[in-house]
Design a protein around this motif. Structure first.
Motif, PDB file in Angstrom:
ATOM      1  N   VAL A  51     -79.475  82.220  52.949  1.00 39.94           N
ATOM      2  CA  VAL A  51     -79.139  82.061  54.282  1.00 39.94           C
ATOM      3  C   VAL A  51     -78.709  83.519  54.975  1.00 39.94           C
ATOM      4  CG1 VAL A  51     -77.129  81.175  55.590  1.00 39.94           C
ATOM      5  CG2 VAL A  51     -78.318  79.798  53.983  1.00 39.94           C
ATOM      6  N   LEU A  52     -78.118  84.364  54.374  1.00 34.77           N
ATOM      7  CA  LEU A  52     -77.745  85.728  54.567  1.00 34.77           C
ATOM      8  C   LEU A  52     -78.919  86.381  55.096  1.00 34.77           C
ATOM      9  CD1 LEU A  52     -74.709  86.280  52.353  1.00 34.77           C
ATOM     10  CD2 LEU A  52     -74.562  86.214  54.818  1.00 34.77           C
ATOM     11  N   ALA A  98     -61.914  72.618  49.526  1.00 30.95           N
ATOM     12  CA  ALA A  98     -62.963  72.608  49.957  1.00 30.95           C
ATOM     13  C   ALA A  98     -64.073  72.031  49.138  1.00 30.95           C
ATOM     14  CB  ALA A  98     -63.242  74.037  50.441  1.00 30.95           C
ATOM     15  N   PRO A  99     -65.272  71.697  49.599  1.00 28.30           N
ATOM     16  CA  PRO A  99     -66.033  70.818  48.874  1.00 28.30           C
ATOM     17  C   PRO A  99     -66.728  71.882  47.817  1.00 28.30           C
ATOM     18  CG  PRO A  99     -66.826  70.870  51.090  1.00 28.30           C
ATOM     19  CD  PRO A  99     -65.557  71.405  51.019  1.00 28.30           C
ATOM     20  N   ALA A 100     -67.615  71.522  46.776  1.00 32.56           N
ATOM     21  CA  ALA A 100     -67.997  72.372  45.919  1.00 32.56           C
ATOM     22  C   ALA A 100     -69.454  72.990  46.679  1.00 32.56           C
ATOM     23  CB  ALA A 100     -68.682  71.800  44.660  1.00 32.56           C
ATOM     24  N   LEU A 101     -69.923  74.023  46.344  1.00 34.48           N
ATOM     25  CA  LEU A 101     -71.194  74.651  47.235  1.00 34.48           C
ATOM     26  C   LEU A 101     -72.455  73.719  47.023  1.00 34.48           C
ATOM     27  CD1 LEU A 101     -71.081  78.380  46.484  1.00 34.48           C
ATOM     28  CD2 LEU A 101     -70.232  77.129  48.773  1.00 34.48           C
ATOM     29  N   PRO A 102     -72.497  73.062  45.892  1.00 35.06           N
ATOM     30  CA  PRO A 102     -73.839  72.303  45.757  1.00 35.06           C
ATOM     31  C   PRO A 102     -73.781  71.031  46.671  1.00 35.06           C
ATOM     32  CG  PRO A 102     -73.354  73.160  43.501  1.00 35.06           C
ATOM     33  CD  PRO A 102     -72.101  73.320  44.535  1.00 35.06           C
ATOM     34  N   SER A 103     -72.515  70.477  46.951  1.00 31.67           N
ATOM     35  CA  SER A 103     -72.326  69.409  47.834  1.00 31.67           C
ATOM     36  C   SER A 103     -72.690  69.518  49.485  1.00 31.67           C
ATOM     37  CB  SER A 103     -71.253  68.666  47.387  1.00 31.67           C
ATOM     38  OG  SER A 103     -70.077  69.355  47.988  1.00 31.67           O
ATOM     39  N   LEU A 104     -72.519  71.108  49.705  1.00 31.18           N
ATOM     40  CA  LEU A 104     -72.849  71.144  50.927  1.00 31.18           C
ATOM     41  C   LEU A 104     -74.245  70.941  51.450  1.00 31.18           C
ATOM     42  CD1 LEU A 104     -70.385  74.145  51.696  1.00 31.18           C
ATOM     43  CD2 LEU A 104     -70.080  71.760  52.236  1.00 31.18           C
ATOM     44  N   ASP A 105     -74.602  70.063  52.477  1.00 29.75           N
ATOM     45  CA  ASP A 105     -75.901  69.981  52.905  1.00 29.75           C
ATOM     46  C   ASP A 105     -76.253  71.404  53.605  1.00 29.75           C
ATOM     47  OD1 ASP A 105     -76.201  67.566  51.937  1.00 29.75           O
ATOM     48  OD2 ASP A 105     -75.534  66.543  53.749  1.00 29.75           O
ATOM     49  N   ARG A 106     -75.529  72.007  54.335  1.00 27.13           N
ATOM     50  CA  ARG A 106     -76.047  73.285  54.888  1.00 27.13           C
ATOM     51  C   ARG A 106     -74.875  74.430  54.632  1.00 27.13           C
ATOM     52  NH1 ARG A 106     -74.550  70.947  61.162  1.00 27.13           N
ATOM     53  NH2 ARG A 106     -72.570  70.768  61.057  1.00 27.13           N
ATOM     54  N   VAL A 107     -75.131  75.510  55.072  1.00 27.91           N
ATOM     55  CA  VAL A 107     -74.318  76.733  54.936  1.00 27.91           C
ATOM     56  C   VAL A 107     -74.042  77.289  56.283  1.00 27.91           C
ATOM     57  CG1 VAL A 107     -73.795  78.923  53.689  1.00 27.91           C
ATOM     58  CG2 VAL A 107     -74.878  77.062  52.502  1.00 27.91           C
ATOM     59  N   ASP A 108     -72.902  77.437  56.555  1.00 27.52           N
ATOM     60  CA  ASP A 108     -72.618  78.053  57.977  1.00 27.52           C
ATOM     61  C   ASP A 108     -72.465  79.628  58.146  1.00 27.52           C
ATOM     62  OD1 ASP A 108     -71.877  75.603  59.328  1.00 27.52           O
ATOM     63  OD2 ASP A 108     -69.824  75.485  58.578  1.00 27.52           O
ATOM     64  N   SER A 156     -80.776  77.427  64.037  1.00 29.66           N
ATOM     65  CA  SER A 156     -80.283  76.932  62.733  1.00 29.66           C
ATOM     66  C   SER A 156     -81.677  76.263  62.039  1.00 29.66           C
ATOM     67  CB  SER A 156     -79.367  75.636  62.897  1.00 29.66           C
ATOM     68  OG  SER A 156     -78.385  76.389  63.165  1.00 29.66           O
ATOM     69  N   THR A 157     -81.884  76.316  60.944  1.00 28.28           N
ATOM     70  CA  THR A 157     -82.749  75.918  60.138  1.00 28.28           C
ATOM     71  C   THR A 157     -82.513  75.487  58.533  1.00 28.28           C
ATOM     72  OG1 THR A 157     -85.218  76.097  59.795  1.00 28.28           O
ATOM     73  CG2 THR A 157     -84.017  78.008  59.794  1.00 28.28           C
ATOM     74  N   GLY A 158     -83.378  74.468  58.335  1.00 26.98           N
ATOM     75  CA  GLY A 158     -83.047  74.186  56.707  1.00 26.98           C
ATOM     76  C   GLY A 158     -81.551  73.921  56.645  1.00 26.98           C
ATOM     77  N   CYS A 159     -81.014  74.909  55.501  1.00 22.11           N
ATOM     78  CA  CYS A 159     -79.647  74.762  55.239  1.00 22.11           C
ATOM     79  C   CYS A 159     -78.747  75.775  55.925  1.00 22.11           C
ATOM     80  CB  CYS A 159     -79.410  74.717  53.581  1.00 22.11           C
ATOM     81  SG  CYS A 159     -80.075  76.487  53.078  1.00 22.11           S
ATOM     82  N   ALA A 160     -79.634  76.664  56.550  1.00 24.81           N
ATOM     83  CA  ALA A 160     -78.935  77.723  57.333  1.00 24.81           C
ATOM     84  C   ALA A 160     -78.472  77.108  58.813  1.00 24.81           C
ATOM     85  CB  ALA A 160     -79.668  78.841  57.650  1.00 24.81           C
ATOM     86  N   HIS A 161     -76.976  77.237  58.728  1.00 25.02           N
ATOM     87  CA  HIS A 161     -76.402  76.604  60.280  1.00 25.02           C
ATOM     88  C   HIS A 161     -75.750  77.640  61.012  1.00 25.02           C
ATOM     89  CE1 HIS A 161     -73.037  74.389  62.415  1.00 25.02           C
ATOM     90  NE2 HIS A 161     -74.362  73.987  63.075  1.00 25.02           N
ATOM     91  N   VAL A 162     -76.214  78.237  62.037  1.00 21.38           N
ATOM     92  CA  VAL A 162     -75.868  79.374  62.627  1.00 21.38           C
ATOM     93  C   VAL A 162     -74.720  79.071  63.612  1.00 21.38           C
ATOM     94  CG1 VAL A 162     -76.879  81.084  64.234  1.00 21.38           C
ATOM     95  CG2 VAL A 162     -78.190  80.330  62.338  1.00 21.38           C
ATOM     96  N   LEU A 163     -73.649  79.867  63.343  1.00 22.16           N
ATOM     97  CA  LEU A 163     -72.528  79.876  64.595  1.00 22.16           C
ATOM     98  C   LEU A 163     -72.447  81.051  65.002  1.00 22.16           C
ATOM     99  CD1 LEU A 163     -69.901  77.908  62.189  1.00 22.16           C
ATOM    100  CD2 LEU A 163     -71.354  77.109  63.906  1.00 22.16           C
ATOM    101  N   ARG A 164     -71.900  81.451  66.210  1.00 20.47           N
ATOM    102  CA  ARG A 164     -72.126  82.528  66.705  1.00 20.47           C
ATOM    103  C   ARG A 164     -70.530  83.146  67.224  1.00 20.47           C
ATOM    104  NH1 ARG A 164     -77.301  83.113  68.153  1.00 20.47           N
ATOM    105  NH2 ARG A 164     -78.615  81.129  67.684  1.00 20.47           N
ATOM    106  N   ALA A 165     -70.339  84.252  67.191  1.00 23.88           N
ATOM    107  CA  ALA A 165     -69.010  84.729  67.705  1.00 23.88           C
ATOM    108  C   ALA A 165     -69.239  86.195  68.867  1.00 23.88           C
ATOM    109  CB  ALA A 165     -68.320  85.313  66.659  1.00 23.88           C
ATOM    110  N   ALA A 166     -68.582  86.230  69.716  1.00 22.05           N
ATOM    111  CA  ALA A 166     -68.670  87.170  70.742  1.00 22.05           C
ATOM    112  C   ALA A 166     -68.183  88.345  69.955  1.00 22.05           C
ATOM    113  CB  ALA A 166     -67.537  87.065  71.805  1.00 22.05           C
ATOM    114  N   ALA A 167     -67.233  88.535  68.969  1.00 24.68           N
ATOM    115  CA  ALA A 167     -67.074  89.834  68.249  1.00 24.68           C
ATOM    116  C   ALA A 167     -66.858  89.411  66.833  1.00 24.68           C
ATOM    117  CB  ALA A 167     -65.860  90.488  68.680  1.00 24.68           C
ATOM    118  N   LEU A 168     -67.613  89.890  65.990  1.00 26.61           N
ATOM    119  CA  LEU A 168     -67.570  89.507  64.475  1.00 26.61           C
ATOM    120  C   LEU A 168     -66.311  90.127  63.853  1.00 26.61           C
ATOM    121  CD1 LEU A 168     -71.116  89.695  63.197  1.00 26.61           C
ATOM    122  CD2 LEU A 168     -70.222  87.719  63.890  1.00 26.61           C
TER     123      LEU A 168
END
Length: 349
Positions: free
Chosen positions: A75-76, A121-131, A142-154
């Motif tokens: 995802v990264l 928090a849920p275990a990583l294998p149980s997450l359908d997607r990774v933010d 966003s595609t596959g298990c990668a769920h894209v979130l956005r920030a004006a300033a990281l």
């Protein structure tokens, strides 16, 4: 050659040039830096081949499902602008791990909370997607298990298990923005404070910036968070007095002038020295409102009566308890150099 034709030695050559062990997920750019051509990548991913394309531009160098670690790195790799560096240095510096450096991307939401060690928090294998958090102007879907979130300033990322993750307050806000169950939200917020990850004020600041404080189930969770945060801060205040040998105060009292008005409540008060401690547990959005004005009026009134008021925040108690104890001790010792305070009535709160 058809799809059932075994790979020739020439077609399988890339696999012998590639790293084993931890780096079994690589981007197109990394593979090219190792001399693997696009044609060879496609050949390796054909039916029956040893690789698979997991996300756009990201390859798993094996068949079958990825491990949780591989999924995070995939995802990264998909979301980041990776710093130009070879995936496998020809001559790595001694002691330097072959760890990718991800630029403008970090894991957030529930996956980040799991990496921070949240039991709720849920275990990583149980997450359908990774933010994954990226700058707002990035053109990325966003595609596959990668769920894209956005920030004006990281925010400045932290590291957990070798990957960059959003700080707890930001990860909480990103998780809460997608949750509708009030019980889950309360458990996550409560654990953040109880386990010492951060203070309520930092959480509320992020929730406010994300415009989540208008949701009823979030408001209920925040009310519970503030109550729990105050209880934890009070316990730390008790511990400060005990562990640093301060004289015992009277706890949780109201002050009044004899036959006169109510002066306000205090968390700790030393009558002989006329020194008071009050916990400042205001939410960030309250800093400039009427509650802060009330704090100021009460402090000014008490100090006109000769009473020294020490304001302590929960964060200062958590991160610098010894320093706060020194401030209180100094105020107690200085009482002998001041004019006597006005007589006040001390009542239990």
């Amino acid at each position: 050659m058809n799809h059932n034709t075994p790979l020739t030695p020439a077609a399988s050559r890339p696999a012998r040039r590639l790293p084993g062990g931890q780096r079994r997920v690589l981007s197109t750019a990394q593979l090219r830096s190792l001399g693997v051509s696009p044609g060879e990548m496609n050949e390796q991913c054909r039916s029956g081949g040893p690789w698979q394309q997991f996300l756009p531009g990201v390859y798993l160098l094996h068949q079958g499902p990825p491990t949780s670690e591989e999924r995070l790195h995939a995802v990264l790799l998909y979301a980041a602008r990776e710093v130009a560096a070879p995936a496998v240095p020809a001559q790595p510096e001694p002691g330097q791990p072959h760890r990718p450096v991800y630029r403008e991307a970090m894991i957030t939401g529930l996956a980040a909370l799991t990496l921070h060690g949240f039991a709720s928090a849920p275990a990583l294998p149980s997450l359908d997607r990774v933010d994954v958090l990226v700058p707002r102007l990035r053109r990325l879907r966003s595609t596959g298990c990668a769920h894209v979130l956005r920030a004006a300033a990281l925010p400045t990322p932290e590291e957990a298990t070798g990957v960059p993750v959003a700080p707890v307050p930001r990860a909480l806000a990103d998780a809460v923005s997608q949750l509708t169950d009030g019980g889950t939200v309360r458990r996550l917020l409560s654990e953040a404070v109880r386990a010492g990850h951060c203070e309520p004020a930092a959480i509320i600041r992020e929730l406010d910036q994300a415009r989540l404080l208008g949701r009823p189930h979030v408001v209920d969770a925040v009310d519970a968070l503030l109550a729990e945060g105050r209880a934890i801060a009070e316990d730390r205040l008790y511990a400060m007095v005990r562990e640093f040998g301060l004289p015992d105060p009277v706890w949780n009292v109201d002050l009044r002038l004899p036959g006169g008005p109510h002066l306000g409540g205090l968390d700790a008060y030393w009558p002989q020295q006329a020194v008071a401690v009050e916990l400042d547990t205001r939410a960030p959005r309250q800093e400039e409102d009427a509650l802060w004005s009330e704090y100021v009026r009460k402090r000014e009134h008490l100090e006109r009566l000769g009473i020294t008021v020490v304001y302590v925040t929960p964060r200062k108690l958590r991160e610098g308890m010894e320093q706060q104890a020194a401030v209180v001790r100094t105020a107690l010792m200085a009482s002998g150099d001041r004019d006597p305070a006005a007589y006040v009535v001390v009542l239990p709160r």
